[in-house]
Design an enzyme around this catalytic site. Structure first.
Site, short mmCIF file in Angstrom:
data_model
loop_
_atom_site.label_atom_id
_atom_site.label_comp_id
_atom_site.label_asym_id
_atom_site.label_seq_id
_atom_site.Cartn_x
_atom_site.Cartn_y
_atom_site.Cartn_z
N CYS A 179 42.52 42.02 41.47
CA CYS A 179 42.41 43.37 42.21
C CYS A 179 42.54 43.34 43.71
O CYS A 179 43.15 44.08 44.16
CB CYS A 179 41.66 44.41 41.58
SG CYS A 179 42.02 45.13 39.87
N CYS A 197 39.32 49.72 40.10
CA CYS A 197 40.25 48.35 40.46
C CYS A 197 39.67 47.96 41.92
O CYS A 197 40.10 47.19 42.49
CB CYS A 197 41.72 48.92 40.62
SG CYS A 197 41.89 50.20 41.66
FE1 SF4 Z 1 45.15 42.36 38.31
FE2 SF4 Z 1 43.68 44.53 38.78
FE3 SF4 Z 1 46.34 44.71 37.99
FE4 SF4 Z 1 44.50 43.80 36.23
S1 SF4 Z 1 44.36 46.03 37.21
S2 SF4 Z 1 46.67 43.18 36.62
S3 SF4 Z 1 43.24 42.79 37.44
S4 SF4 Z 1 45.69 43.73 39.80
#
Ligand code: SF4
Length: 237
Positions: free
Chosen positions: A125, A233
């Site tokens: 994230c 997130c």
């Molecule tokens: Fe990556 Fe966050 Fe998207 Fe999950 S929510 S794929 S951890 S960016």
């Protein structure tokens, strides 16, 4: 002219107060104030969930050239990208930008390992959402978010205007008093397009690897990062 409410001046300047007994529970008033106060230094970071659809419709009534940014992690559902195309067609004068992370998925895998969202979702994230938003907000004084108090424990104290300690910005949240029913009533009344995944058990929609249908109907975000302690997130504290 009123002094601009910045992150640094948040505690010094008396905050504008808004009533919320009107049809949009204060949202239009907040948006009108925010766009006249910040002008083009205000950005809406939209996730294109149902709250985002409502906010875009309200924003278009206030500033039809508003800047709207979608954090495009390259990991969203195809239904989300299809919805964005429909929204662009409906509001052609809005400036809708898809902001990409600095690392492609292949570069991320090479530097941090495959499927980082499984092994270290916070890092994923950070790379794909937090750093790109930081870049977007570097030229802005304030940003709009579709947070609603009802969504989760962590959001129930959100105000219309919030100091955002993470991004050193002012976070404007026009929908704090809206319920899930209010949101859908507005969508229905105005015939707004929405993500079809909402009809398939997904009240909250993020990246595909981290979003499942809600496992608890009373918890609208219970399909996000299921099986992990993570609930946000990293964009919202
Ligand atoms: Fe990556 Fe966050 Fe998207 Fe999950 S929510 S794929 S951890 S960016």
């Amino acid at each position: 002219m009123a002094e601009i409410l910045t992150y640094e001046k948040f505690k010094e300047i008396p905050l504008k107060e808004f009533s919320y007994d009107d049809e949009t529970k204060g949202a239009l008033q907040v948006l009108k104030w925010a766009y006249s106060h910040y002008g083009d230094k205000l950005v809406y970071a939209c996730s294109f969930g149902i709250e985002g659809i409502i906010l875009i419709d309200l924003i278009a009534q206030v500033n039809n050239k508003a800047k709207i940014v979608f954090l495009d992690t390259d990991l969203h559902f195809k239904e989300t990208y299809e919805l964005i195309d429909k929204v662009k067609a409906r509001y052609p004068s809005l400036q809708i930008e898809l902001k990409k992370p600095s690392l492609t998925l292949a570069e991320q895998a090479e530097q941090h390992g495959d499927e980082l969202w499984k092994n270290n979702p916070n890092k994923c994230c950070e790379i794909r959402k937090v750093l790109p938003l930081n870049e977007v907000l570097s030229g802005a004084t304030a940003w709009i978010s579709g947070l609603r108090r009802e969504q989760s424990e962590t959001r129930k104290h959100t105000q219309f205007l919030n100091p955002d300690h993470k991004f050193k910005s002012v976070k404007v949240c026009p929908l704090i008093h809206w319920t899930w029913k209010d949101v859908w009533r507005y969508q229905h009344k105005n015939g707004l397009d929405y993500n079809v995944l909402h009809d398939k058990g997904y009240p909250s929609i993020g990246c595909q690897p981290c979003t499942a249908p809600a496992i608890n109907p009373g918890d609208l975000r219970s399909g996000r990062w299921t099986g992990q302690a993570k609930t946000e997130c990293g964009l919202h504290q």
